[in-house]
Design an enzyme around this catalytic site. Structure first.
Site, mmCIF file in Angstrom:
data_model
loop_
_atom_site.group_PDB
_atom_site.id
_atom_site.type_symbol
_atom_site.label_atom_id
_atom_site.label_comp_id
_atom_site.label_asym_id
_atom_site.label_seq_id
_atom_site.Cartn_x
_atom_site.Cartn_y
_atom_site.Cartn_z
ATOM 1 N N PRO A 223 -34.105 47.040 -41.857
ATOM 2 C CG PRO A 223 -31.709 47.231 -42.041
ATOM 3 C CD PRO A 223 -32.696 46.392 -41.353
ATOM 4 N N PRO A 224 -35.126 49.150 -44.283
ATOM 5 C CG PRO A 224 -36.306 51.202 -44.688
ATOM 6 C CD PRO A 224 -35.468 50.543 -43.558
ATOM 7 C CG LEU B 128 -31.204 42.592 -44.786
ATOM 8 C CD1 LEU B 128 -30.925 43.196 -43.302
ATOM 9 C CD2 LEU B 128 -30.427 41.477 -44.667
ATOM 10 N N GLY B 129 -35.281 41.775 -47.240
ATOM 11 C CA GLY B 129 -36.517 41.219 -47.464
ATOM 12 C C GLY B 129 -37.478 41.794 -46.691
ATOM 13 C CB SER B 130 -37.929 45.417 -45.184
ATOM 14 O OG SER B 130 -37.908 46.094 -46.429
ATOM 15 C CB SER B 131 -40.998 44.957 -49.644
ATOM 16 O OG SER B 131 -40.093 44.076 -50.313
ATOM 17 C CG ASP C 209 -36.880 38.404 -51.348
ATOM 18 O OD1 ASP C 209 -35.995 37.726 -51.726
ATOM 19 O OD2 ASP C 209 -36.684 39.894 -51.210
HETATM 20 O O1 PMV Z 1 -34.766 42.888 -52.958
HETATM 21 P P1 PMV Z 1 -33.627 41.864 -52.582
HETATM 22 O O2 PMV Z 1 -32.278 42.710 -52.434
HETATM 23 O O3 PMV Z 1 -34.049 40.921 -51.545
HETATM 24 O O4 PMV Z 1 -33.312 40.934 -53.910
HETATM 25 C C1 PMV Z 1 -34.084 40.002 -54.180
HETATM 26 C C2 PMV Z 1 -33.140 38.857 -55.080
HETATM 27 C C3 PMV Z 1 -33.179 39.035 -56.323
HETATM 28 O O5 PMV Z 1 -32.606 37.787 -56.947
HETATM 29 C C4 PMV Z 1 -32.045 39.936 -56.903
HETATM 30 C C5 PMV Z 1 -34.566 39.266 -57.146
HETATM 31 C C6 PMV Z 1 -35.495 37.885 -57.044
HETATM 32 O O6 PMV Z 1 -36.750 38.048 -57.269
HETATM 33 O O7 PMV Z 1 -35.124 36.687 -56.915
#
Ligand code: PMV
Length: 318
Positions: free
Chosen positions: A95-96, A100-103, A146
């Protein structure tokens, strides 16, 4: 010939936000991710099946949501010194904007598949460097966790600017992932934490130190199979992240419902917060019970076992 790449999404088990300020975090690849299909073409086009959007670089018609991927593919072509374009299609089962790191899994898969379509199997470090071009446009000040997890896979202890440490598990571990269905922008939440930090500088720096110790402690407990200790650390992190002001009602409802199940050993928000997802560590054979407990309050739930592989590429003759 068509080239393909699959890259997994991720969960952060502990250390999100603090990792941006130098703490060590613990994160793992999950069993869902993004697949990219690419073939050489005179011009470059990027089609996202999930958004139903297409970017055409020859006409400069680039929807906002596809600008990060467009920048990454342009960087791939520059890196390879390629004049040819690629026709790229991506599809994700993550899910965007759900933590969960979709981007990042889209960026990793897109970079690896495009390079392969142009005849190059890129080393992991190059995939990571090029996927970070997209990640920086999405998250403004990302730690890089991510992209590292999506590319390398496994369970990683990550400190910004250092090589991640791969943690090997003797036994598989099960987590339930429950989404709130509330989408949010990671960049805005990073900004919210930046303001909290400015107001509480010395407190925040002691938290950064404690987070590093606890992430290592959590990795050690996972290696030893001491899941009760891991669960207690997750609960501690959830309380700390809520204190930073990044939890919301929907997250709290899921955490409460999860912890009402005797099979749940610990639960916390994962990623940036403000919506997104909750992870719940389950006792062996307890994952189905936990799913039952949270499904009334979550918009989507699934089970992932750890560890999972990172990016993989393959080709098919057309
Ligand atoms: O975009 P998310 O929800 O996967 O969060 C990334 C994790 C953070 O620690 C909030 C930001 C980062 O770049 O480490």
């Amino acid at each position: 010939m068509k080239a393909y790449a699959y890259a997994p999404g991720k969960i952060i088990i502990c250390g999100e936000h603090f990792v941006v300020y130098g703490a060590t975090a613990l994160a793992a690849a999950i069993n869902r991710g993004t697949t990219a299909e690419a073939e050489p073409s005179p011009t470059t086009t990027i089609y996202s099946k999930d958004f139903g959007l297409q970017a055409d670089l020859s006409t400069n018609s680039i929807p906002e949501k596809l600008k990060p991927l467009t920048a990454a593919i342009t960087a791939v072509k520059e890196h390879l010194g390629e004049k040819r374009g690629v026709k790229l299609t991506i599809q994700s089962d993550l899910p965007p904007r759900s933590g969960l790191g979709s981007s990042s899994s889209s960026a990793v898969a897109a970079v690896a598949a495009s390079a392969l379509a142009l005849g190059h199997r890129l080393p992991l470090d190059d995939i990571i460097k090029l996927a970070m071009v997209a990640e920086r446009l999405v998250h403004k000040n990302p730690s890089g966790i991510d992209v590292q997890v999506s590319a390398r896979g496994g369970l990683l202890l990550f400190t910004k600017g250092s090589q991640p440490e791969l943690i090997k598990l003797k036994e598989k571990v099960r987590f339930v992932i429950a989404s709130t269905g509330v989408e949010r922008e990671t960049g805005e939440l990073i900004e919210r934490v930046r303001v909290w930090r400015e107001r509480n500088l010395s407190l925040f720096s002691s938290l950064v130190e404690s987070v590093t110790t606890l992430s290592r402690c959590c990795a050690e407990a996972l290696i030893l199979g001491d899941l009760k200790r891991v669960g207690a650390i997750l609960n501690f992190f959830h309380t700390t992240l809520s204190w930073l002001g990044i939890s919301i009602k929907e997250i709290e409802q899921i955490v409460e419902a999860a912890l009402s199940s005797p099979a749940a050993l610990g639960a916390k928000l994962t990623g940036a917060g403000g919506g997104g997802s909750v992870i719940i560590l389950c006792s062996e054979d307890g994952a189905d019970d936990v799913v039952k407990s949270v499904s009334k309050v979550a918009s989507e739930t699934f089970i992932t076992t750890l560890p999972n592989n990172g990016v993989k590429t393959w080709v098919k003759k057309s």
